[in-house]
Scaffold this active site. Structure first.
Site, short mmCIF file in Angstrom:
data_model
loop_
_atom_site.label_atom_id
_atom_site.label_comp_id
_atom_site.label_asym_id
_atom_site.label_seq_id
_atom_site.Cartn_x
_atom_site.Cartn_y
_atom_site.Cartn_z
N TYR A 62 4.30 0.18 -5.84
CA TYR A 62 3.01 1.27 -5.16
C TYR A 62 2.67 2.55 -6.00
O TYR A 62 2.00 2.97 -6.67
CB TYR A 62 3.87 1.79 -3.80
CG TYR A 62 2.63 2.92 -3.67
CD1 TYR A 62 1.71 2.05 -3.59
CD2 TYR A 62 3.28 4.45 -3.55
CE1 TYR A 62 0.55 3.83 -2.71
CE2 TYR A 62 2.30 5.64 -3.28
CZ TYR A 62 1.69 5.03 -2.92
OH TYR A 62 0.25 6.55 -2.79
N GLU A 76 2.89 11.81 -6.29
CA GLU A 76 3.25 10.86 -6.03
C GLU A 76 5.08 10.41 -5.38
O GLU A 76 5.21 10.01 -4.92
CB GLU A 76 2.55 9.12 -6.90
CG GLU A 76 1.52 9.29 -6.63
CD GLU A 76 0.65 8.34 -5.51
OE1 GLU A 76 2.15 8.65 -4.74
OE2 GLU A 76 -0.23 8.98 -5.27
N ASP A 86 0.31 1.45 0.29
CA ASP A 86 1.79 1.59 0.60
C ASP A 86 1.67 2.01 2.04
O ASP A 86 1.07 0.93 2.67
CB ASP A 86 1.62 3.92 0.85
CG ASP A 86 0.45 4.64 1.37
OD1 ASP A 86 -0.52 3.42 1.41
OD2 ASP A 86 0.10 5.08 2.20
N CYS A 120 -7.12 6.47 11.20
CA CYS A 120 -6.51 4.88 11.32
C CYS A 120 -4.59 5.49 11.47
O CYS A 120 -4.17 4.89 10.81
CB CYS A 120 -6.55 3.98 10.63
SG CYS A 120 -5.85 2.25 10.79
#
Length: 366
Positions: A138, A55, A156, A208
């Site tokens: 986040y 991350e 995010d 997307c």
DNA sequence: GAGCCGTGGCC
DNA sequence: TGGCCAAGGCT
């Protein structure tokens, strides 16, 4: 009379929060999830250390770029305690090239804190994670959901895009963040929070997408508000950002036999703590003559030679143009205060940011 | 809140 | 080619 903002909000169909979406999303994820080095196999528990490390590396950085760095790090430091025992310098050297170097400092500080204050175990709540260096809202939510199955939805840039399209959020970023966070939470399944989050991220990465989204393949296309209007690509709404002003400077590449003169940048700020060749300030509107005057002074130095052309580099907030000067120093010439000689052969081991790799390549070119 | 903070890839 | 974008955080 209502304000324009209120009108915009009213127009966002926030009420359309179909309860079927979380399941559609998880079903799609079970069929199409990406296989990534830091991801646990289906049904297996994720390793908090690997989740955290990935991350941090993935902040504003592509999966492709992170891959090799993640593998290098876990091979050398298999757990957070091992990383906490490393030196900051080793961590910076391993991080060189990935960018956003304060992440590496915070990564190391976080590892030390987890080893020292938490017995080598990551906190398992958002709040506890949020208190660690380098972990913001986040990342705290992402680790809590993915590694500890906490029912929370990290938001995010990917998820902002998916959600703003799904609900046709008219409000601009970053003002729309609270609304988007609220809408994103409606996509959380009752269980498997981490998979809900990763499903949305995978959807944003593969379907997307920012340009030309593949809506026909999307599990949520039936009730996507933006698609219904054929305005997918216009979301998320955001004000155009201004590009920075060009800055100029000079870089000085001094060779002493097979060695090169370098120094370490200050801890804070741009390229903090990274290695560089000596150079002038980088200023807007600075001419070559002024920059040249900041060349380091060494005894026994041959005449400066200006390399043809310039090295260009684009940082997040400004473009940079460097002229490069080269000179040779006699054997046994002392490095000036704060500088040192390094062998060209071991340059790869230095914490060299890419802009400096470009400078050195330009100087040594033929 | 807005500016700072890298790099590579995309069209 | 230049602007945009990528699993943001810090000040």
């Amino acid at each position: 009379m209502p304000s324009p903002m209120a009108l915009k909000k009213e127009r966002s169909p926030a009420a359309n929060t179909s309860p079927a979406r979380p399941k559609l999303l998880l079903d799609w994820y079970d069929r199409h999830r990406r296989r990534l080095p830091w991801r646990a196999a289906p049904g297996e528990t994720a390793d908090p250390y690997r989740v955290w490390l990935s991350e941090i590396m993935l902040q504003q950085t592509t999966v492709k770029a992170v891959g090799p760095y993640f593998e290098k790090f876990v091979a050398r430091w298999p757990d957070v305690t091992a990383l906490g025992r490393a030196s900051l310098d080793d961590v910076l050297r391993m991080w060189a090239g990935l960018g956003y170097y304060s992440r590496a400092r915070n990564l190391y500080a976080c590892a030390v804190a987890v080893a020292r204050d938490h017995g080598g175990e990551f906190p398992d709540t958002e709040e506890g994670l949020r208190a660690l260096p380098g972990i913001g809202p986040y990342t705290a939510a992402a680790i809590a959901a993915i590694a500890f199955d906490r029912r929370t939805m990290p938001v995010d840039g990917n998820i902002e895009r998916v959600v703003s399209r799904l609900f046709a959020v008219e409000e601009e970023l970053p003002q729309a963040k609270p609304l988007i966070r609220q809408l994103a939470a409606t996509l959380l399944a009752d269980s498997r929070a981490g998979d809900s989050a990763q499903a949305l991220m995978d959807l944003g990465a593969s379907i997307c997408t920012p340009k030309k989204p593949a809506c026909s393949l999307c599990p949520l296309n039936e009730d996507c508000a933006a698609r219904a209007q054929a305005t997918q690509e216009t979301f998320p709404r955001k004000a155009p950002k201004k590009s920075g002003t060009l800055r100029r400077g000079a870089a000085f590449v001094v060779m002493r036999g097979d060695e090169l003169l370098v120094r370490t940048r200050p801890e804070k700020g741009l390229l903090g703590g990274m290695t560089e060749v000596p150079g002038s300030d980088w200023l807007a509107g600075q001419d070559d003559k002024v920059a040249k005057e900041q060349a380091p002074e060494l005894k026994g130095l041959s005449r400066w030679q200006r390399r043809l052309g310039v090295v260009t580099h684009v940082f997040t907030h400004f473009p940079l143009e460097l002229v490069v000067y080269t000179a040779r120093a006699e054997a046994r010439t002392r490095a000036p205060e704060g500088m040192r000689w390094v062998a060209i052969a071991t340059l790869a081991d230095e914490a060299l940011p890419n802009v400096m790799r470009k400078v050195i390549a330009h100087a040594l070119d033929r």
